[in-house]
Design an enzyme around this catalytic site. Structure first.
Site, PDB file in Angstrom:
ATOM      1  N   ASP A  78      52.308  78.544  40.716  1.00 56.49           N
ATOM      2  CA  ASP A  78      51.966  77.806  39.981  1.00 56.49           C
ATOM      3  C   ASP A  78      51.442  78.567  38.599  1.00 56.49           C
ATOM      4  O   ASP A  78      51.674  79.803  38.555  1.00 56.49           O
ATOM      5  CB  ASP A  78      50.582  77.185  40.482  1.00 56.49           C
ATOM      6  CG  ASP A  78      49.907  76.080  39.736  1.00 56.49           C
ATOM      7  OD1 ASP A  78      50.611  75.724  38.752  1.00 56.49           O
ATOM      8  OD2 ASP A  78      48.774  75.726  40.341  1.00 56.49           O
ATOM      9  N   GLU A 136      53.211  78.993  33.055  1.00 59.66           N
ATOM     10  CA  GLU A 136      53.671  78.991  31.793  1.00 59.66           C
ATOM     11  C   GLU A 136      53.774  80.237  30.902  1.00 59.66           C
ATOM     12  O   GLU A 136      54.359  80.509  30.228  1.00 59.66           O
ATOM     13  CB  GLU A 136      52.998  77.906  31.367  1.00 59.66           C
ATOM     14  CG  GLU A 136      53.064  76.652  32.007  1.00 59.66           C
ATOM     15  CD  GLU A 136      52.397  76.591  33.384  1.00 59.66           C
ATOM     16  OE1 GLU A 136      51.368  77.356  33.375  1.00 59.66           O
ATOM     17  OE2 GLU A 136      53.038  75.730  34.352  1.00 59.66           O
ATOM     18  N   ASP A 167      50.480  68.176  36.667  1.00 63.16           N
ATOM     19  CA  ASP A 167      49.139  67.332  36.997  1.00 63.16           C
ATOM     20  C   ASP A 167      49.255  65.968  36.329  1.00 63.16           C
ATOM     21  O   ASP A 167      48.395  65.758  35.319  1.00 63.16           O
ATOM     22  CB  ASP A 167      48.024  68.114  36.376  1.00 63.16           C
ATOM     23  CG  ASP A 167      47.828  69.649  37.203  1.00 63.16           C
ATOM     24  OD1 ASP A 167      48.657  69.733  38.219  1.00 63.16           O
ATOM     25  OD2 ASP A 167      47.029  70.405  36.575  1.00 63.16           O
TER      26      ASP A 167
HETATM   27  C1  NOJ Z   1      47.222  73.445  38.915  1.00 59.77           C
HETATM   28  C2  NOJ Z   1      48.430  72.798  39.508  1.00 59.77           C
HETATM   29  O1  NOJ Z   1      49.201  72.036  38.744  1.00 59.77           O
HETATM   30  C3  NOJ Z   1      47.992  71.918  40.788  1.00 59.77           C
HETATM   31  O2  NOJ Z   1      48.926  71.499  41.588  1.00 59.77           O
HETATM   32  C4  NOJ Z   1      46.843  72.675  41.675  1.00 59.77           C
HETATM   33  O3  NOJ Z   1      46.229  72.314  42.619  1.00 59.77           O
HETATM   34  C5  NOJ Z   1      45.970  73.639  40.658  1.00 59.77           C
HETATM   35  N1  NOJ Z   1      46.503  74.363  39.818  1.00 59.77           N
HETATM   36  C6  NOJ Z   1      44.998  74.679  41.565  1.00 59.77           C
HETATM   37  O4  NOJ Z   1      45.723  75.542  42.175  1.00 59.77           O
END
Ligand code: NOJ
Length: 872
Positions: A451, A454, A531
């Site tokens: 994650d 970017e 998200d």
């Molecule tokens: C951002 C991610 O997009 C999300 O899915 C995750 O729960 C949070 N980071 C925490 O790791």
């Protein structure tokens, strides 16, 4: 190519290449920067050249120029014939420089036809004595140099260096692709008209908080690939550039013929564009993926249902969640751990207070074939006594600032460093961290989630790192920004391949989920749309987003079910699961502030609706897996938009609320509207389509209203297809591996049908050596026979694998759309190679009100690996 400026000419070396695959490539560089003959400002140690290594990360296919292309130059115009049967033609006008690409005598794509080709040549900054003088000197605007916003200053040591080109699609009204945006499938104009966007589509991988839908705003991933469609013709372009990129789209027409004008601008790098001339959408995508690679055949569990949450708080919590799924007979294949499983966000460690017995947790999951996915992000916490950060520092493997110090900024753990995976030494080190003995508490059933790559930087410019940060090789983040996420998940892929234990006979295919991606990411990772929010608008937006990735070579993607932020209503939850069951990547996930919303905590009737959606996914797993095989083979989308399946039907081109599952003929139109009782499904042809649930028939090109009560996912089956199912309910896909198959045969109006089944061990790479079964089923309407034939190529391990699955039988054949005469049949003949023919009972069911009926053959008992024939 030359550019005339006040002080003389600037030279831009151009190359045009033609590949055997029929793909053409144009590259333009800048001689002076290429020779390193420029001055860097602010004492920068960055490269002086334009970034020309995007190819290294992106292209896995053959770039050898074709020997068959032929060319002729006359009167300043070079014409090149190339591609299969020399069907394609490129016309290169030397001055003014334009290139036209044609097929069968027609121009489809024009480069620089509008004269927007521009490469900001290097120039020396003039130092002005005062601001007024600077403003007057339009050839040397101060904004071209250091740029400040939001309290950050980008030092831009090489000055202005953007590249731009116009690409016109002649005769084309629809263009698709350039993910990632929460936009429609058919891209909108960006010129500000009614219903259009005011800003261009942007590609700059960014962690966008609570992103908007119906917007060209940039998101987490970037694939600068675009496809254009008109009736029976598809073409495409790939803009190979990893820098901040903007694409403007305008639609116009000349003498009644439509055209789509696009204008591409990147902040730095060389100009590098590939041209694909189709003619079908499948040709375009397979040419593109023959360059950038196809999605890896995933492990079977990865195609099933995943349950995630930020956060399951302990090992007991995880085991409890699994148990409750079991208690409610809801299958689940993977349980995920978000960042809180670590000791204070230090990756490769565990919060031992809450995760006391990690081994037991893994064993419990493994006992029913379940997996654990854990998150590991690219920021490494800067804290004393954390050996991972100590090693990173000692080996000097972090991304650097423009001043050459290791870049230190904030993310989940607080102050952190970022691993620089452009550096081969960083990848070597990363591999060492995932060994089972170094990453304690991981096992062969532990897989990875990458994650924030970017990269996301809290408080950084645009929530990422400064563009003048320096990566390995002296490249600025500006040059490689969109590629950065790919280097990170590819390093993890290498690490997972390398960690295999001695006792593991054959390495398993790594599973990784990545948030940031670039062209080529599909080779090693699945992705998700980040998200999203639990609203009906976000649910609706997920379908075109997933379709878009599918036609841009990245089909293994899903959206968080049922929306990451917020608490969905029960109805939204239920409808989202129904849609999610048709995402190639099907994972439930939730933000830490949300209420628990696993299906079993939801009240009836919604709980059953969610559970049934998940069960439907498992029932159709053999069909999904077969669709993945095609994606892995030729780059085809797993879920396919209307235009892709019906390129002959212009009314299909704007449709993005419904999707076909592989080549099964299953057409799903998830409900994304609150309170819907019925929805419209668009049929692109006159073939007959049957409702999946009750076999009610729909036919006639155009819109049809299909009932959609809460408990129903609107799904139609197009006549002419056969697809496999597994109808026995189990706890995980692993437990279904040896289950028998049901074949659903949906007869076309002509009475024919065909389809496929692909199976392998669902785990290892042995399928690459033939350890798989690939059958084709053909129903012949004239002879009334259904045949199973081998569709695979005999590989080395074929026979050995066959032995392990020969006991898997076809337990049921359902034939939909059978004529009335079948009412008198009670038995069918079954012939299998090497066995005596047998008779098996068949039951006929009359259709509703003048509609065709269906028939069910129970226990034909045929092995899935054998050739056999059923005579009806
Ligand atoms: C951002 C991610 O997009 C999300 O899915 C995750 O729960 C949070 N980071 C925490 O790791």
């Amino acid at each position: 190519m030359l550019k005339q400026i006040e002080s003389g000419v600037v030279r831009f070396p151009v190359s045009v290449a033609f590949l055997d695959s029929g793909t053409a490539r144009l590259t333009v560089d800048e001689e002076r920067r290429l020779q390193g003959n420029i001055l860097l400002r602010h004492g920068s140690k960055a490269q002086k050249r334009r970034y020309n290594e995007a190819e290294k990360w992106t292209i896995s296919g053959d770039l050898t120029p074709s020997k068959k292309a032929t060319s002729l130059t006359k009167d300043g115009i070079t014409t090149v014939q190339y591609g299969a049967g020399q069907r394609f033609e490129a016309t290169i006008r030397h001055y003014p420089f334009t290139v036209e690409f044609g097929r069968d005598g027609q121009t489809h794509i024009q480069l620089n036809g509008r004269g927007f080709l521009n490469i900001e040549h290097w120039r020396e900054k003039k130092e002005h004595e005062n601001a007024k003088q600077a403003v007057l000197d339009i050839a040397d605007q101060d904004s071209w140099w250091e740029e400040s916003f939001g309290g950050f200053t980008d030092s831009k040591p090489r000055g202005p260096e953007s590249i731009a080109l116009d690409v016109v699609f002649n005769g084309y009204e629809h263009v698709y692709g350039i993910p990632e945006h929460a936009s429609s499938l058919s891209l909108k104009e960006t010129t500000g008209g009614k219903g259009q966007y005011v800003d261009p589509y942007r590609l700059f991988n960014t962690d966008v908080f609570e992103y908007e839908v119906d917007s060209p705003m940039t998101l987490y991933g970037a694939i600068p690939f675009m496809q254009a469609q008109r009736v029976n013709s598809s073409v495409g372009v790939f803009w190979l550039n990893g820098a901040d990129t903007w694409i403007d789209i305008a639609k116009t027409s000349t003498q009644g013929a439509p055209k789509t004008q696009t204008h591409w601008i990147s902040e730095s790098g060389i100009l590098d564009i590939f041209i694909f001339l189709g003619p079908t959408p499948k040709d375009v995508i397979s040419s593109y993926t023959s360059l950038t690679g196809t999605t890896q055949m995933p492990q079977e569990f990865a195609v099933a249902h995943h349950q995630c949450r930020w956060n399951y708080v302990s090992d007991d919590d995880i085991v409890g969640v699994a148990k409750r799924f079991d208690r409610h007979s809801i299958p689940v294949d993977a349980l995920w751990l978000d960042i809180e499983y670590t000791d204070s966000k230090k990756y490769f460690t565990w919060d031992r207070l809450n995760f006391k017995d990690v081994d037991k947790m893994h064993r419990r999951l493994d006992a029913v074939g379940r997996k654990q996915i854990v998150i590991v992000d690219p920021h490494i916490k800067d804290e004393a006594d954390y050996d991972v950060v100590d090693q990173l520092k000692a080996k000097d493997l972090a991304v650097k600032t423009s001043k050459e110090d290791s870049y230190r900024a904030s993310c989940w753990p607080g102050q952190s460093y970022w691993i620089d995976c452009f550096n081969p030494a960083a990848v070597t080190w990363w591999k060492s961290l995932f060994r089972y003995d170094t990453f304690q508490g991981t096992f062969p059933n532990t897989w990875l989630w990458n994650d924030m790559n970017e990269p996301s930087v809290f408080g950084g410019p645009e929530a990422t790192m400064p563009k003048d940060n320096i990566h390995f090789g002296g490249w600025e983040n500006r040059d490689v920004h969109n590629i950065n996420g790919l280097t990170y998940h590819e390093a993890t892929y290498q690490a997972l391949l390398a960690r295999s234990r001695a006792e593991e006979k054959s390495p398993r295919r790594p599973f990784i989920l990545t948030r940031a991606y670039f062209a080529g990411s599909q080779r090693t990772s699945a992705a998700w749309t980040g998200d999203n929010t639990a609203t009906w608008e976000h649910l609706a937006a997920s379908i075109p987003m997933i379709l878009t990735n599918g036609i841009a070579g990245y089909p293994f993607i899903g959206a968080d079910v049922p929306g990451y932020f917020g608490n969905p209503s029960d109805e939204l939850l239920a409808r989202w699961y129904q849609a999610g069951a048709f995402y190639p990547f099907f994972r439930a996930h939730a933000h830490i502030d949300t209420r628990r919303r696993e299906p079993y905590v939801i009240e009836e009737p919604y709980r059953s609706v969610m559970a049934n959606a998940i069960r439907l996914r498992y029932q159709l797993l053999p069909a999904w897996y077969t669709a993945f095989r095609h994606a892995a083979g030729s780059g085809e989308p797993i879920v396919r938009p209307n235009y892709y399946v019906h390129p002959e039907d212009s009314e299909s081109f704007g449709i993005d609320s419904q999707m076909y599952l592989g080549s099964t003929g299953i057409l799903v139109r998830p409900v994304v509207e609150e309170g819907a009782k019925a929805i419209d499904v668009y049929l692109a042809d006159d073939e007959v389509y049957y409702d999946y649930w009750d076999f009610v028939a729909y036919s006639g090109k155009g819109r049809h209203t299909v009932p959609a009560p809460l408990e129903k996912v609107p799904m139609l089956m197009r006549g002419g297809h056969i697809f496999p199912r597994k109808d026995r309910l189990r706890r995980s896909s692993a437990l279904m591996r040896h289950d028998p198959i049901t074949l659903v045969v949906v007869l076309s109006q002509g009475g024919d049908a065909n389809g496929e089944l692909y199976m392998d061990d669902g785990e290892t790479f042995q399928y690459e050596q033939g350890a798989y079964v690939h059958r084709r089923f053909v129903f012949d309407g004239k002879l009334n026979t259904l045949k199973s034939e081998n569709f695979g190529e005999e590989g080395k391990l074929a026979k050995q694998y066959e032995k392990t699955v020969q006991h898997i039988k076809v337990e049921r054949i359902i034939v939909v759309g059978v004529p009335d005469e079948w009412a008198s049949k009670a038995e069918v003949n079954v012939n299998e190679e090497g066995s005596a023919p047998i008779q098996v009972t068949m039951t006929y069911h009359q259709g509703r009100k003048g509609q065709l009926g269906w028939a069910v053959v129970r226990n034909p008992g045929r092995s899935i690996v054998k050739d056999w024939k059923v005579e009806f």
